[in-house]
Scaffold this motif. Structure first.
Motif, short mmCIF file in Angstrom:
data_model
loop_
_atom_site.label_atom_id
_atom_site.label_comp_id
_atom_site.label_asym_id
_atom_site.label_seq_id
_atom_site.Cartn_x
_atom_site.Cartn_y
_atom_site.Cartn_z
N GLY A 15 0.82 -1.21 0.00
CA GLY A 15 0.00 0.00 0.00
C GLY A 15 0.85 1.26 0.00
O GLY A 15 0.58 2.21 -0.73
N HIS A 16 1.88 1.26 0.82
CA HIS A 16 2.81 2.39 0.87
C HIS A 16 3.44 2.61 -0.50
O HIS A 16 3.46 3.73 -1.02
CB HIS A 16 3.88 2.11 1.94
N LYS A 17 3.92 1.53 -1.11
CA LYS A 17 4.56 1.64 -2.43
C LYS A 17 3.57 2.15 -3.48
O LYS A 17 3.89 3.02 -4.29
CB LYS A 17 5.13 0.29 -2.88
N TRP A 18 2.35 1.57 -3.49
CA TRP A 18 1.35 1.94 -4.49
C TRP A 18 0.98 3.42 -4.38
O TRP A 18 0.99 4.15 -5.36
CB TRP A 18 0.11 1.06 -4.36
N TYR A 19 0.68 3.87 -3.15
CA TYR A 19 0.28 5.26 -2.98
C TYR A 19 1.45 6.22 -3.16
O TYR A 19 1.25 7.34 -3.65
CB TYR A 19 -0.43 5.46 -1.63
N GLN A 20 2.64 5.82 -2.83
CA GLN A 20 3.80 6.67 -3.10
C GLN A 20 3.97 6.86 -4.60
O GLN A 20 4.26 7.98 -5.07
CB GLN A 20 5.07 6.06 -2.48
N THR A 21 3.78 5.81 -5.37
CA THR A 21 3.85 5.93 -6.83
C THR A 21 2.69 6.76 -7.34
O THR A 21 2.87 7.67 -8.16
CB THR A 21 3.85 4.53 -7.49
N PHE A 22 1.48 6.47 -6.87
CA PHE A 22 0.28 7.20 -7.31
C PHE A 22 0.40 8.70 -7.04
O PHE A 22 0.12 9.53 -7.90
CB PHE A 22 -0.96 6.63 -6.62
N LEU A 23 0.84 9.06 -5.84
CA LEU A 23 0.94 10.47 -5.46
C LEU A 23 2.25 11.12 -5.88
O LEU A 23 2.44 12.32 -5.72
CB LEU A 23 0.73 10.60 -3.95
N LYS A 24 3.17 10.31 -6.41
CA LYS A 24 4.44 10.78 -6.97
C LYS A 24 5.31 11.49 -5.94
O LYS A 24 6.04 12.44 -6.24
CB LYS A 24 4.19 11.68 -8.19
N LYS A 25 5.23 11.00 -4.69
CA LYS A 25 6.09 11.53 -3.64
C LYS A 25 6.02 10.61 -2.42
O LYS A 25 5.09 9.82 -2.27
CB LYS A 25 5.70 12.95 -3.25
N ALA A 26 7.02 10.73 -1.57
CA ALA A 26 7.06 9.96 -0.33
C ALA A 26 6.02 10.52 0.65
O ALA A 26 5.61 11.68 0.53
CB ALA A 26 8.45 10.04 0.28
N PRO A 27 5.60 9.73 1.64
CA PRO A 27 4.67 10.25 2.64
C PRO A 27 5.26 11.45 3.38
O PRO A 27 6.48 11.55 3.56
CB PRO A 27 4.48 9.08 3.60
N ASP A 28 4.38 12.33 3.80
CA ASP A 28 4.81 13.49 4.58
C ASP A 28 4.91 13.17 6.07
O ASP A 28 5.58 13.88 6.82
CB ASP A 28 3.81 14.65 4.39
N PHE A 29 4.24 12.09 6.50
CA PHE A 29 4.17 11.79 7.92
C PHE A 29 3.94 10.30 8.11
O PHE A 29 3.01 9.74 7.53
CB PHE A 29 3.01 12.60 8.53
N ILE A 30 4.82 9.65 8.88
CA ILE A 30 4.64 8.24 9.23
C ILE A 30 4.83 8.16 10.75
O ILE A 30 5.94 7.98 11.24
CB ILE A 30 5.66 7.33 8.51
N PRO A 31 3.74 8.29 11.52
CA PRO A 31 3.88 8.32 12.97
C PRO A 31 4.15 6.96 13.61
O PRO A 31 4.68 6.89 14.71
CB PRO A 31 2.55 8.89 13.44
N HIS A 32 3.76 5.87 12.92
CA HIS A 32 3.94 4.53 13.47
C HIS A 32 3.75 3.50 12.36
O HIS A 32 3.29 3.84 11.26
CB HIS A 32 2.97 4.26 14.63
N ASP A 33 4.09 2.25 12.65
CA ASP A 33 3.89 1.17 11.68
C ASP A 33 2.42 1.07 11.30
O ASP A 33 1.53 1.32 12.13
CB ASP A 33 4.33 -0.18 12.26
N GLY A 34 2.16 0.72 10.05
CA GLY A 34 0.79 0.52 9.60
C GLY A 34 0.04 1.79 9.26
O GLY A 34 -1.19 1.78 9.12
N PHE A 35 0.76 2.91 9.09
CA PHE A 35 0.09 4.19 8.84
C PHE A 35 1.04 5.13 8.12
O PHE A 35 2.20 5.26 8.49
CB PHE A 35 -0.33 4.81 10.17
N ALA A 36 0.55 5.79 7.07
CA ALA A 36 1.32 6.81 6.36
C ALA A 36 0.35 7.89 5.90
O ALA A 36 -0.83 7.61 5.63
CB ALA A 36 2.04 6.21 5.15
N GLU A 37 0.85 9.11 5.82
CA GLU A 37 -0.03 10.23 5.48
C GLU A 37 0.68 11.16 4.50
O GLU A 37 1.86 11.48 4.66
CB GLU A 37 -0.40 10.97 6.76
N TRP A 38 -0.08 11.58 3.47
CA TRP A 38 0.42 12.49 2.44
C TRP A 38 -0.43 13.75 2.46
O TRP A 38 -1.66 13.68 2.48
CB TRP A 38 0.30 11.87 1.05
N GLU A 39 0.23 14.93 2.40
CA GLU A 39 -0.51 16.16 2.18
C GLU A 39 -0.61 16.31 0.67
O GLU A 39 0.36 16.59 -0.03
CB GLU A 39 0.19 17.36 2.80
#
Length: 132
Positions: A17-41
């Motif tokens: 999921g992280h890989k797919w959304y990083q590719t889809f959004l064309k950037k790394a997550p802006d915030f990863i507070p813990h395992d199992g969660f990533a957030e993009w602005e």
């Protein structure tokens, strides 16, 4: 008054999921507070959260504006192996749009302003160049 927006989708495999959304959004997550969660602005004040868990059936779509819907469609099919999808338009609607699914069944949509002057005005407003 609302001033920010957060939308969450769930994936059963966080690594993929992280890989797919990083590719889809064309950037790394802006915030990863813990395992199992990533957030993009995605745009200022609008966040997409990807969390490990059971995807919600029938939710969405999360719809994002793009400048060139046909180019994005080709990129999605080629780079992320998204199943080909139809682009819709109606005379009385100022945008054309589409909907597709990520590998976990989360529905995502894109839309493009037909009137490029209106699109420019929306972008200026979002970037704070024009008062609302």
């Amino acid at each position: 008054m609302f001033f920010e927006l957060t939308y969450q989708v769930r994936v059963t495999d966080m690594i993929e999921g992280h890989k797919w959304y990083q590719t889809f959004l064309k950037k790394a997550p802006d915030f990863i507070p813990h395992d199992g969660f990533a957030e993009w602005e995605v745009v200022p004040g609008c966040w997409l959260q990807v969390a490990e868990g059971t995807p919600s059936s029938g939710s969405g779509p999360l719809r994002l504006a793009v400048k060139d819907l046909e180019a994005e469609k080709l990129w999605l099919v080629r780079e992320l192996q998204v199943e080909d999808f139809e682009v819709f338009s109606r005379e009385e609607v100022p945008v054309k749009w589409c909907t597709f699914s990520d590998p976990w069944g989360n529905r995502i949509g894109l839309f493009e302003y037909i009137d490029k002057k209106e699109e420019s005005k929306r972008i200026d407003t979002i970037l704070g160049k024009v008062e609302i």
